[in-house]
Design a protein around this motif. Sequence first.
Motif, PDB file in Angstrom:
ATOM      1  N   UNK A  49      45.605  15.175 -98.353  1.00  0.00           N
ATOM      2  CA  UNK A  49      44.963  16.013 -97.332  1.00  0.00           C
ATOM      3  C   UNK A  49      43.801  16.805 -97.912  1.00  0.00           C
ATOM      4  N   UNK A  50      43.996  17.367 -99.083  1.00  0.00           N
ATOM      5  CA  UNK A  50      42.936  18.187 -99.683  1.00  0.00           C
ATOM      6  C   UNK A  50      41.720  17.337-100.013  1.00  0.00           C
ATOM      7  N   UNK A  51      41.942  16.114-100.454  1.00  0.00           N
ATOM      8  CA  UNK A  51      40.823  15.205-100.697  1.00  0.00           C
ATOM      9  C   UNK A  51      40.071  14.949 -99.389  1.00  0.00           C
ATOM     10  N   UNK A  52      40.822  14.640 -98.338  1.00  0.00           N
ATOM     11  CA  UNK A  52      40.189  14.356 -97.050  1.00  0.00           C
ATOM     12  C   UNK A  52      39.435  15.575 -96.510  1.00  0.00           C
ATOM     13  N   UNK A  53      40.015  16.741 -96.664  1.00  0.00           N
ATOM     14  CA  UNK A  53      39.373  17.968 -96.197  1.00  0.00           C
ATOM     15  C   UNK A  53      38.035  18.166 -96.900  1.00  0.00           C
ATOM     16  N   UNK A  54      37.979  17.937 -98.206  1.00  0.00           N
ATOM     17  CA  UNK A  54      36.709  18.112 -98.922  1.00  0.00           C
ATOM     18  C   UNK A  54      35.676  17.104 -98.443  1.00  0.00           C
TER      19      UNK A  54
ATOM     20  N   UNK B 227      28.486  14.805 -86.503  1.00  0.00           N
ATOM     21  CA  UNK B 227      29.170  15.995 -87.017  1.00  0.00           C
ATOM     22  C   UNK B 227      30.349  16.365 -86.135  1.00  0.00           C
ATOM     23  N   UNK B 228      30.188  16.249 -84.831  1.00  0.00           N
ATOM     24  CA  UNK B 228      31.253  16.602 -83.902  1.00  0.00           C
ATOM     25  C   UNK B 228      32.481  15.719 -84.102  1.00  0.00           C
TER      26      UNK B 228
ATOM     27  N   UNK C 155      38.067  15.134 -87.127  1.00  0.00           N
ATOM     28  CA  UNK C 155      38.903  14.633 -88.222  1.00  0.00           C
ATOM     29  C   UNK C 155      39.233  15.756 -89.193  1.00  0.00           C
ATOM     30  N   UNK C 156      38.231  16.564 -89.536  1.00  0.00           N
ATOM     31  CA  UNK C 156      38.442  17.690 -90.449  1.00  0.00           C
ATOM     32  C   UNK C 156      39.509  18.636 -89.895  1.00  0.00           C
ATOM     33  N   UNK C 157      39.406  18.963 -88.620  1.00  0.00           N
ATOM     34  CA  UNK C 157      40.381  19.880 -88.013  1.00  0.00           C
ATOM     35  C   UNK C 157      41.792  19.299 -88.045  1.00  0.00           C
ATOM     36  N   UNK C 158      41.923  17.997 -87.794  1.00  0.00           N
ATOM     37  CA  UNK C 158      43.246  17.365 -87.856  1.00  0.00           C
ATOM     38  C   UNK C 158      43.805  17.389 -89.272  1.00  0.00           C
TER      39      UNK C 158
ATOM     40  N   UNK D 294      48.440  22.375 -93.028  1.00  0.00           N
ATOM     41  CA  UNK D 294      49.193  23.580 -92.649  1.00  0.00           C
ATOM     42  C   UNK D 294      50.635  23.232 -92.266  1.00  0.00           C
ATOM     43  N   UNK D 295      50.805  22.158 -91.528  1.00  0.00           N
ATOM     44  CA  UNK D 295      52.153  21.736 -91.127  1.00  0.00           C
ATOM     45  C   UNK D 295      52.989  21.354 -92.350  1.00  0.00           C
ATOM     46  N   UNK D 296      52.365  20.649 -93.298  1.00  0.00           N
ATOM     47  CA  UNK D 296      53.085  20.274 -94.520  1.00  0.00           C
ATOM     48  C   UNK D 296      53.485  21.514 -95.319  1.00  0.00           C
ATOM     49  N   UNK D 297      52.587  22.485 -95.407  1.00  0.00           N
ATOM     50  CA  UNK D 297      52.898  23.729 -96.117  1.00  0.00           C
ATOM     51  C   UNK D 297      54.072  24.434 -95.453  1.00  0.00           C
ATOM     52  N   UNK D 298      54.032  24.537 -94.140  1.00  0.00           N
ATOM     53  CA  UNK D 298      55.124  25.199 -93.410  1.00  0.00           C
ATOM     54  C   UNK D 298      56.444  24.474 -93.629  1.00  0.00           C
ATOM     55  N   UNK D 299      56.426  23.148 -93.529  1.00  0.00           N
ATOM     56  CA  UNK D 299      57.641  22.365 -93.733  1.00  0.00           C
ATOM     57  C   UNK D 299      58.179  22.560 -95.151  1.00  0.00           C
TER      58      UNK D 299
END
Length: 167
Positions: free
Chosen positions: A114-119, A137-138, A143-146, A152-157
């Motif tokens: 996820x962190x790779x994809x976010x960057x 960009x839109x 994709x960036x938001x997902x 965030x979901x993985x962190x919470x889990x």
Amino acid sequence: MGWFSKDIATMDDLFVHTLRDIYYAENQIKKALPDMVGKATSPELKRGFENHLRETEGQITRLKEVFRLHGVEEKGVTCPAIDGILDEANEVAGEVEDKQVLDAALIAAAQAVEHYEITRYGTLVAWAKQLGRNDCASLLKQNLDEEASTDEKLTKLALDAINRRAA
């Protein structure tokens, strides 16, 4: 084509190369996710990976649209970074016998992805805007938001259940 290849002469060339990089990465992730679903023992984690597989398929569809809008051939370029992250995830998962610890390891591996994809998506959104391609960009921002939401979901889990069970 390497990152600092003479084939990348303009910002547009760099944008297209990075777009092809994330396209390759998303397709590799799509191939890897069913294996992660199979290895996960936590029902919540399995569902999370299954949901992310569906999201990944949607992200690939958006990337195809970005290629079309930008008027370039839809194709990937080998991404050693994502290959390395996925190889390491497989290696670590193969070494963990305790199923509770395995789930924690799978979350850690998924978050590295996820962190790779976010960057990559963050960079592509900025470059698309700079190139005057707000249409691209839109789509890339979706994709960036997902990806950020999945992280965030993985962190919470991990914090709410998986890590505690593994400890």
